[in-house]
Scaffold this motif. Structure first.
Motif, PDB file in Angstrom:
ATOM      1  N   ASN A  41      -3.492  -3.681 -10.024  1.00 20.67           N
ATOM      2  CA  ASN A  41      -3.318  -3.680  -8.402  1.00 20.67           C
ATOM      3  C   ASN A  41      -1.858  -3.054  -7.806  1.00 20.67           C
ATOM      4  O   ASN A  41      -1.452  -3.591  -6.815  1.00 20.67           O
ATOM      5  CB  ASN A  41      -3.455  -5.073  -7.938  1.00 20.67           C
TER       6      ASN A  41
ATOM      7  N   ARG B  55      -6.821   0.312  -8.628  1.00 22.58           N
ATOM      8  CA  ARG B  55      -7.282  -0.918  -8.180  1.00 22.58           C
ATOM      9  C   ARG B  55      -8.620  -1.347  -8.843  1.00 22.58           C
ATOM     10  O   ARG B  55      -9.124  -2.153  -9.266  1.00 22.58           O
ATOM     11  CB  ARG B  55      -7.233  -0.980  -6.808  1.00 22.58           C
TER      12      ARG B  55
ATOM     13  N   GLU C 107      -7.627  -5.439   3.239  1.00 20.79           N
ATOM     14  CA  GLU C 107      -7.467  -5.042   1.928  1.00 20.79           C
ATOM     15  C   GLU C 107      -8.736  -5.014   1.231  1.00 20.79           C
ATOM     16  O   GLU C 107      -9.810  -5.843   1.621  1.00 20.79           O
ATOM     17  CB  GLU C 107      -6.626  -5.904   1.085  1.00 20.79           C
ATOM     18  N   ASN C 108      -8.932  -4.563   0.048  1.00 18.04           N
ATOM     19  CA  ASN C 108     -10.066  -4.646  -0.722  1.00 18.04           C
ATOM     20  C   ASN C 108     -11.196  -3.901  -0.089  1.00 18.04           C
ATOM     21  O   ASN C 108     -12.270  -4.518  -0.264  1.00 18.04           O
ATOM     22  CB  ASN C 108     -10.332  -6.117  -1.106  1.00 18.04           C
TER      23      ASN C 108
ATOM     24  N   MET D 154       0.947  -1.070   0.052  1.00 17.98           N
ATOM     25  CA  MET D 154      -0.108   0.085   0.079  1.00 17.98           C
ATOM     26  C   MET D 154       0.761   1.160   0.000  1.00 17.98           C
ATOM     27  O   MET D 154       0.539   2.352  -0.846  1.00 17.98           O
ATOM     28  CB  MET D 154      -1.016   0.024   1.055  1.00 17.98           C
TER      29      MET D 154
ATOM     30  N   VAL E  15      -8.607   3.722   3.930  1.00 18.78           N
ATOM     31  CA  VAL E  15      -8.465   2.490   3.277  1.00 18.78           C
ATOM     32  C   VAL E  15      -6.967   2.225   3.064  1.00 18.78           C
ATOM     33  O   VAL E  15      -6.675   0.956   3.347  1.00 18.78           O
ATOM     34  CB  VAL E  15      -8.922   2.765   1.659  1.00 18.78           C
ATOM     35  N   THR E  16      -5.876   3.131   3.069  1.00 12.26           N
ATOM     36  CA  THR E  16      -4.750   2.768   2.951  1.00 12.26           C
ATOM     37  C   THR E  16      -4.190   2.285   4.385  1.00 12.26           C
ATOM     38  O   THR E  16      -3.459   1.294   4.372  1.00 12.26           O
ATOM     39  CB  THR E  16      -3.792   3.899   2.553  1.00 12.26           C
TER      40      THR E  16
ATOM     41  N   GLY F 164      -5.049  -1.124   4.971  1.00  7.66           N
ATOM     42  CA  GLY F 164      -4.216  -1.960   4.153  1.00  7.66           C
ATOM     43  C   GLY F 164      -3.039  -2.267   4.631  1.00  7.66           C
ATOM     44  O   GLY F 164      -2.445  -3.282   4.604  1.00  7.66           O
TER      45      GLY F 164
ATOM     46  N   THR G 194      -9.815   7.482   1.188  1.00 10.33           N
ATOM     47  CA  THR G 194      -8.751   6.487   0.811  1.00 10.33           C
ATOM     48  C   THR G 194      -7.424   6.400   1.811  1.00 10.33           C
ATOM     49  O   THR G 194      -6.853   5.574   1.933  1.00 10.33           O
ATOM     50  CB  THR G 194      -8.325   6.703  -0.567  1.00 10.33           C
TER      51      THR G 194
ATOM     52  N   GLY H  41      -3.093  -5.011   6.593  1.00 12.98           N
ATOM     53  CA  GLY H  41      -3.481  -6.214   6.340  1.00 12.98           C
ATOM     54  C   GLY H  41      -5.041  -6.266   5.750  1.00 12.98           C
ATOM     55  O   GLY H  41      -5.497  -7.520   5.389  1.00 12.98           O
TER      56      GLY H  41
ATOM     57  N   TRP I 113      -6.458   3.898  -5.192  1.00 15.67           N
ATOM     58  CA  TRP I 113      -7.791   3.218  -5.204  1.00 15.67           C
ATOM     59  C   TRP I 113      -8.265   3.126  -6.735  1.00 15.67           C
ATOM     60  O   TRP I 113      -8.959   2.025  -7.107  1.00 15.67           O
ATOM     61  CB  TRP I 113      -8.527   3.720  -4.115  1.00 15.67           C
TER      62      TRP I 113
END
Length: 276
Positions: A113, A108, A248-249, A1, A239-240, A243, A236, A246, A105
């Motif tokens: 990815n 992705r 994710e998505n 990430m 989100v990061t 990530g 985001t 661990g 993001w």
């Protein structure tokens, strides 16, 4: 990430890596959203190209501000910049990693990815004495095929009628969240996830503490998570951070409060005694 400045420095000139300067800012007054091409023109990390986050990767025909660009537009831009679906992209900004996170993001979402965020941003790079220049590089056009991955994006109905085992995280600053938020959303301010001195993300243990302070136990999360903010950008950062831990998505509600807050049909909550 995320990648460190040392990691990127060792790979300057690598033809398989594209560095993207996506610096910009968000104001509290209108017009709120700005890009900063003048900063890029003055100095940037060697080999980097510039993306205007307010125009280049958004749908200018969508009434909701800064929603993600349609596939054709996104594909064409990435191709022109020499980015394919397999290109490693390192993005940087100076606004708490939100624009670089947004690009990662978006990549992705459209099938690449390998979108990474430069930890510490451009300011951190300069503070560490790493090289800069003002050369506008040109790269050979590549083929990028934007294929949407709907599991990474949510719309208003999906948020409103989400299942009971869904955690909704609001990444806005506390004073903005207090003025109005989606019912059931927990505020995890994006600024609580980075070090204000270095601009780098907190360590894993520190991130867990930040989430815990917001009422989120990283070790006992529900099955589903959705992140949002004002325009799906500072979300985001959350989100990061997830990530890094661990997780994710994680999908983003793209329209976020820009859409929800103006829709009279959507329920809203305001914290009591706000502003008193």
């Amino acid at each position: 990430m995320i990648v460190s400045s040392d990691w990127l420095f060792r790979r300057l000139g690598d033809p398989n890596i594209r560095i993207v300067d996506i610096r910009g800012r968000v104001e509290h007054t209108e017009p709120r959203y700005h890009s900063e091409p003048e900063l890029y023109a003055k100095s940037h990390i060697p080999g980097s190209v510039f993306i205007d986050w307010t125009k280049d990767i958004v749908d200018l025909n969508d009434p909701v501000p800064v929603n993600i660009a349609p596939p054709e537009k996104f594909s064409e831009l990435m191709a022109i910049l020499g980015i394919s679906n397999d290109t490693t992209v390192v993005a940087y900004d100076d606004h708490n990693r939100m624009f670089s996170g947004r690009l990662a993001w978006a990549l992705r979402y459209y099938g690449n990815n390998k979108g990474l965020v430069l930890d510490g941003g451009f300011t951190g790079w300069v503070k560490e004495g790493k090289p800069i220049d003002s050369i506008f590089p040109k790269y050979e056009k590549k083929n990028f095929i934007a294929i949407p991955h709907p599991e990474l994006k949510r719309n208003a109905d999906e948020v409103q009628f989400r299942s009971s085992n869904t955690l909704l995280l609001d990444g806005r600053r506390p004073e903005v969240y207090a003025k109005g938020f989606i019912p059931g959303a927990i505020n995890i301010p994006h600024t609580s996830l980075t070090d204000p001195e270095t601009g780098k993300f907190l360590s894993k243990e520190e991130l867990k503490v930040s989430f815990k302070n917001a009422g989120v136990d990283i070790d006992s999360l529900p099955e589903k998570i959705i992140c949002y903010c004002n325009g799906g950008v500072s979300a985001t950062v959350v989100v990061t951070a997830l990530g890094i831990l661990g997780i994710e998505n994680i999908p983003v509600y793209d329209g976020s409060w820009n859409e929800w807050g103006k829709d009279e049909k959507r329920p809203k909550v305001q914290l009591p005694n706000f502003g008193s």
